[in-house]
Design a protein around this motif. Structure first.
Motif, short mmCIF file in Angstrom:
data_model
loop_
_atom_site.label_atom_id
_atom_site.label_comp_id
_atom_site.label_asym_id
_atom_site.label_seq_id
_atom_site.Cartn_x
_atom_site.Cartn_y
_atom_site.Cartn_z
N ILE A 1 0.87 -1.20 0.36
CA ILE A 1 -0.25 0.28 0.27
C ILE A 1 1.47 1.24 -0.01
O ILE A 1 0.75 2.33 -0.78
N THR A 2 1.98 1.31 0.84
CA THR A 2 2.98 2.24 1.05
C THR A 2 3.11 2.50 -0.47
O THR A 2 3.55 3.77 -0.90
N GLN A 3 3.76 1.32 -1.96
CA GLN A 3 4.67 1.57 -2.53
C GLN A 3 3.35 2.12 -3.49
O GLN A 3 3.65 3.37 -4.10
N GLU A 4 1.81 2.13 -3.46
CA GLU A 4 1.09 2.67 -4.16
C GLU A 4 0.72 4.16 -4.70
O GLU A 4 0.67 4.04 -5.16
N LEU A 5 0.99 3.86 -2.12
CA LEU A 5 0.91 5.59 -2.95
C LEU A 5 2.23 6.75 -2.99
O LEU A 5 1.94 7.83 -2.41
N GLY A 6 3.01 6.18 -2.71
CA GLY A 6 4.32 6.59 -2.17
C GLY A 6 4.66 7.92 -1.06
O GLY A 6 4.76 8.48 -0.92
N MET A 7 4.06 6.30 -0.13
CA MET A 7 3.89 7.07 1.21
C MET A 7 4.72 6.15 2.06
O MET A 7 5.63 4.82 1.59
N THR A 8 5.08 7.18 3.04
CA THR A 8 5.23 5.59 3.92
C THR A 8 4.77 4.96 4.92
O THR A 8 3.22 5.41 5.61
N LYS A 9 5.28 3.70 5.47
CA LYS A 9 4.36 3.21 6.60
C LYS A 9 3.95 4.01 7.84
O LYS A 9 3.21 4.25 8.35
N GLY A 10 5.07 4.56 8.31
CA GLY A 10 4.39 5.84 9.72
C GLY A 10 3.54 6.96 8.31
O GLY A 10 2.86 7.40 9.73
N ALA A 11 3.60 7.19 7.65
CA ALA A 11 2.05 7.70 7.49
C ALA A 11 0.77 6.87 7.45
O ALA A 11 0.09 7.83 7.98
N ILE A 12 0.91 6.30 7.20
CA ILE A 12 -0.02 4.84 6.92
C ILE A 12 -0.46 4.69 8.97
O ILE A 12 -1.86 4.71 9.10
N TYR A 13 0.66 4.70 9.53
CA TYR A 13 0.33 3.87 11.08
C TYR A 13 -0.06 5.10 11.31
O TYR A 13 -0.76 5.29 12.98
N ARG A 14 -0.38 6.83 11.37
CA ARG A 14 -0.40 7.73 12.04
C ARG A 14 -2.04 7.75 11.63
O ARG A 14 -2.84 8.52 12.35
N HIS A 15 -2.23 7.77 10.84
CA HIS A 15 -3.97 7.33 10.62
C HIS A 15 -4.69 6.18 11.00
O HIS A 15 -6.04 5.61 11.32
N PHE A 16 -3.85 4.23 11.17
CA PHE A 16 -4.33 3.62 11.30
C PHE A 16 -3.36 2.77 12.29
O PHE A 16 -1.99 2.78 11.66
N THR A 17 -3.91 2.20 13.42
CA THR A 17 -2.70 1.59 14.23
C THR A 17 -2.43 0.51 13.98
O THR A 17 -1.12 0.23 13.96
N ASN A 18 -2.95 -0.58 12.85
CA ASN A 18 -2.04 -1.44 12.98
C ASN A 18 -3.44 -2.32 11.68
O ASN A 18 -4.01 -1.20 11.12
N LYS A 19 -2.69 -2.92 11.09
CA LYS A 19 -3.12 -3.63 9.90
C LYS A 19 -4.57 -3.58 10.06
O LYS A 19 -5.02 -3.65 8.85
N SER A 20 -5.09 -4.63 10.83
CA SER A 20 -5.99 -5.20 10.96
C SER A 20 -7.14 -3.91 11.38
O SER A 20 -8.60 -4.02 10.79
N GLU A 21 -7.06 -3.00 11.48
CA GLU A 21 -7.78 -1.23 11.96
C GLU A 21 -7.91 -1.14 10.35
O GLU A 21 -8.99 -0.98 9.74
N LEU A 22 -6.48 -1.01 9.33
CA LEU A 22 -7.03 -0.78 8.35
C LEU A 22 -7.97 -1.12 7.16
O LEU A 22 -8.67 -0.95 6.94
N GLU A 23 -7.67 -3.00 8.11
CA GLU A 23 -8.62 -3.58 6.37
C GLU A 23 -10.52 -2.79 6.62
O GLU A 23 -10.84 -3.64 6.05
N LYS A 24 -10.34 -3.14 8.18
CA LYS A 24 -12.17 -2.78 8.71
C LYS A 24 -12.25 -1.97 7.79
O LYS A 24 -13.72 -1.19 6.91
N ALA A 25 -11.55 -0.64 8.33
CA ALA A 25 -12.04 0.89 7.46
C ALA A 25 -12.03 0.84 5.97
O ALA A 25 -13.07 1.39 5.52
N ALA A 26 -11.55 -0.25 5.20
CA ALA A 26 -10.65 0.01 4.05
C ALA A 26 -12.43 -0.38 3.52
O ALA A 26 -13.10 -0.09 2.53
N LEU A 27 -13.23 -2.00 4.53
CA LEU A 27 -14.13 -2.59 3.86
C LEU A 27 -14.97 -1.72 4.02
O LEU A 27 -16.55 -1.61 3.15
N ARG A 28 -14.87 -1.41 5.78
CA ARG A 28 -16.17 -0.24 5.78
C ARG A 28 -16.13 1.25 4.50
O ARG A 28 -17.04 1.39 3.97
N HIS A 29 -15.36 1.46 3.84
CA HIS A 29 -14.74 2.72 3.03
C HIS A 29 -15.84 1.58 1.58
O HIS A 29 -17.19 2.62 0.74
N LEU A 30 -15.08 0.55 0.85
CA LEU A 30 -15.46 0.12 -0.07
C LEU A 30 -17.25 -0.01 0.51
O LEU A 30 -18.17 -0.27 -0.64
#
Length: 196
Positions: free
Chosen positions: A32-61
């Motif tokens: 995901i960071t490679q796709e976005l051109g972001m660092t992992k830290g940038a993602i973890y500022r918004h989501f505490t872990n991958k599980s939280e991101l998975e759930k948020a992404a599913l809700r988003h879709l």
């Protein structure tokens, strides 16, 4: 400096697309960071872990699904037109899915049923919301004298949702819309039996 809301949205868009296409287990934060051109830290500022991101992404879709389905139902005059719009929405999924990778709920459910209980819980919650919406449409049809009070709206809504999702899966696997056409035909027949 990026706007935190637009950054979060961009993360959810990219992660949702990748999870839906590649699978939740197969998609890493690094992908995901490679796709976005972001660092992992940038993602973890918004989501505490991958599980939280998975759930948020599913809700988003799923929210995208809701908007698309709501637009189809809006302005329909009676329960039969509203249910027809629901059937058409699911039929269209096999021809041109409004979400890249197909139905996010079906994809997540197939992957998460035994391996990811947290994601499975989100799938179940969204499925219940969809069925509740169908129940409301049917109950309004009864209230306005369009459907018989004998129709068990909970049972019918469950049958609508589960059979359409199952038919979508079989349609994708068999590359034949036969399953979906048969299911929709039977669902319409049942609805007509309860027309007043």
């Amino acid at each position: 400096m990026r706007n935190p809301e637009s950054t979060r949205y961009a993360i959810l868009e990219a992660a949702g697309k990748m999870f839906n296409l590649q699978g939740y287990a197969s998609t890493s934060i690094s992908d995901i960071t490679q796709e976005l051109g972001m660092t992992k830290g940038a993602i973890y500022r918004h989501f505490t872990n991958k599980s939280e991101l998975e759930k948020a992404a599913l809700r988003h879709l799923s929210a995208k699904m809701w908007v698309n389905l709501g637009e189809r139902i809006q302005g329909k005059k009676d329960v039969f037109e509203k249910m027809e719009a629901i059937f058409e929405y699911f039929m269209a999924y096999t021809i041109q899915s409004p979400i890249i990778g197909g139905c996010p709920l079906l994809n997540a459910a197939v992957e998460a049923d035994d391996t990811n209980p947290d994601l499975c819980e989100v799938v179940n919650h969204i499925a219940q919301q969809i069925q509740s919406s169908i129940i409301r449409v049917l109950n309004n049809g009864i209230k306005h004298g369009q459907l018989s009070k004998d129709l068990n709206t909970e049972e019918y809504a469950s049958m609508v949702f589960s059979s359409l999702e199952g038919a979508i899966m079989l349609t994708r696997v068999s590359r034949s819309e036969m399953h979906l056409f048969h299911v929709v035909k039977l669902l319409k027949q049942e609805l007509e039996r309860n027309r007043i």
